[in-house]
Design an enzyme around this catalytic site. Structure first.
Site, PDB file in Angstrom:
ATOM      1  N   TYR A   1      33.081  44.785  39.275  1.00  0.00           N
ATOM      2  CA  TYR A   1      32.785  44.326  40.703  1.00  0.00           C
ATOM      3  C   TYR A   1      31.709  45.099  41.066  1.00  0.00           C
ATOM      4  CZ  TYR A   1      37.718  42.771  40.864  1.00  0.00           C
ATOM      5  OH  TYR A   1      38.922  41.883  40.883  1.00  0.00           O
TER       6      TYR A   1
ATOM      7  N   ASP B   1      46.626  41.453  28.673  1.00  0.00           N
ATOM      8  CA  ASP B   1      47.421  40.282  28.412  1.00  0.00           C
ATOM      9  C   ASP B   1      48.842  40.568  28.082  1.00  0.00           C
ATOM     10  OD1 ASP B   1      46.375  41.086  25.848  1.00  0.00           O
ATOM     11  OD2 ASP B   1      45.985  39.055  25.097  1.00  0.00           O
TER      12      ASP B   1
ATOM     13  N   LYS C   1      41.503  46.157  27.320  1.00  0.00           N
ATOM     14  CA  LYS C   1      41.451  44.999  26.287  1.00  0.00           C
ATOM     15  C   LYS C   1      40.398  45.342  25.058  1.00  0.00           C
ATOM     16  CE  LYS C   1      42.115  40.528  25.295  1.00  0.00           C
ATOM     17  NZ  LYS C   1      43.421  40.213  24.692  1.00  0.00           N
TER      18      LYS C   1
ATOM     19  N   ASP D   1      48.909  43.024  41.934  1.00  0.00           N
ATOM     20  CA  ASP D   1      49.304  41.966  42.567  1.00  0.00           C
ATOM     21  C   ASP D   1      50.566  41.243  41.917  1.00  0.00           C
ATOM     22  OD1 ASP D   1      47.621  42.564  44.545  1.00  0.00           O
ATOM     23  OD2 ASP D   1      46.417  40.603  44.432  1.00  0.00           O
TER      24      ASP D   1
ATOM     25  N   ASP E   1      43.433  45.201  39.817  1.00  0.00           N
ATOM     26  CA  ASP E   1      43.597  44.104  40.766  1.00  0.00           C
ATOM     27  C   ASP E   1      44.514  43.196  40.510  1.00  0.00           C
ATOM     28  OD1 ASP E   1      42.987  42.803  43.024  1.00  0.00           O
ATOM     29  OD2 ASP E   1      40.981  42.263  42.528  1.00  0.00           O
TER      30      ASP E   1
END
Length: 357
Positions: free
Chosen positions: A141, A224, A192, A252, A248
């Protein structure tokens, strides 16, 4: 000395839910001895309308001067045609960056009264209590270069850079190990590393910290797989630490395990414990002004403020206990209602919390 609290209601349902949290603060101030001074400032779309920018300099200055910030929600389709740098979300990102609020704490706690509202079977989520520690001021970001350009073949392409340095990783890692130590002593680091160099650096950094935190059990999981495990067997997690993008998404996903994103608070802290406290959910412009929004995530964010910045753990427990009492009474806003509950609006839910306090 009174603590300085800045209220930044924002857009959509932000002002409504912040109003209910302010009612709770009034009770804590008048009846329970909390010493605070309140100030307000515009941010997001409301600031664009008033000042032409999502984070006016006077709002940023007020945020720097405050001990803690109570944040509502920002954004909405009204401002979708703004240039990216001037969208409401850019104001929030700048606020996090300017204040160096690098540690984002997102609890996914299932109140037993709401087990029916989870998207998973009751036996999979009963007793769920996860703390996700998300790095908030680095990663993709904020990494440079980024943008949209035209390549040598004349084709437009977009690019972003996922970037972390060892100091940023160590800083968020220390926070996560400390939180895990105060909970169940288990920490899962999500990355990852099998395909991303930046994730390999992340994993190396967490392993280096583990040597000085031997009382905390560290394990690693690819993002994942972590997403799959959250919906397969979520109670295997206790404390999770991960980067900005992965955090993020995963936080959620974890939110829906608790029945509603309208129940989830968050804290974003700097190195000294100064924090911005906000609900995980967005501005929900479709229900703004209809007295339908769930204020409990904002009120629970206030409880996190009491615990992490103001040092008022007993008052935090009072607020959390009041929420539990109201849920025991069967009061529910639209997002958590069922056939056996009493449907109430934003203001009635806030009034019930005040009564319980």
């Amino acid at each position: 000395m009174a603590a300085r609290i800045l209220v930044m209601p924002g857009d959509g349902i932000g002002p409504e839910i912040c109003n209910e949290a302010l009612r709770v603060l009034d009770v804590l101030r008048m009846d329970h001895g909390l010493r605070i001074e309140l100030e307000s400032a515009v941010v997001g779309g409301a600031a664009i309308d008033a000042e032409g920018t999502p984070l006016p300099e006077q709002s940023l200055a007020a945020a720097h001067a405050a001990d803690a910030i109570l944040f509502g929600a920002i954004g909405g389709p009204k401002w979708d045609d703004q240039p990216r740098a001037n969208r409401p979300e850019s104001g929030l990102l700048r606020l996090r960056s300017e204040l160096d609020l690098f540690a984002n704490l997102r609890p996914a706690l299932l109140f037993p009264q709401l087990a029916h509202a989870s998207s998973l079977r009751k036996e999979l989520v009963s007793g769920l209590d996860i703390m996700i520690v998300r790095e908030l001021t680095g990663g993709i970001y904020f990494g440079q270069p980024s943008g949209v350009d035209t390549n040598a073949d004349g084709v437009r392409e977009g690019f972003n850079t996922m970037r972390y340095n060892a100091d940023e990783i160590a800083r968020i890692g220390r926070v996560a190990f400390n939180i895990a130590r105060a909970r169940d002593g288990r920490l899962t680091s999500v990355d990852k590393a099998n395909v991303l160099d930046v994730s390999q650096l992340w994993r190396d950094g967490m392993n280096a910290l583990a040597a000085d935190n031997a009382d905390v059990e560290l394990d690693h999981m690819y993002v994942d797989n972590a997403a799959m495990q959250l919906v397969r067997a979520p109670k295997q997690f206790d404390t999770v630490v991960t980067g900005n993008l992965f955090g993020d998404i995963l936080s959620d996903a974890a939110a829906m395990l608790t029945g509603s994103i309208g129940m989830l608070p968050s804290a974003s802290l700097d190195v000294n414990g100064k924090g911005m406290y906000e609900p995980v959910h967005g501005s929900a412009p479709d229900i703004a002004g209809k007295d339908q929004a769930n204020p409990l995530a904002t009120i629970l964010s206030l409880a996190m403020m009491l615990r992490y910045t103001l040092g008022e753990a007993e008052l935090a427990e009072r607020v959390e206990g009041a929420v539990a009492q109201v849920l025991d009474r069967g009061l529910r806003t639209h997002d958590i209602a069922d056939d056996d509950s009493k449907l109430v609006g934003t203001q009635e839910m806030g009034a019930a919390i005040v009564d319980a306090l």
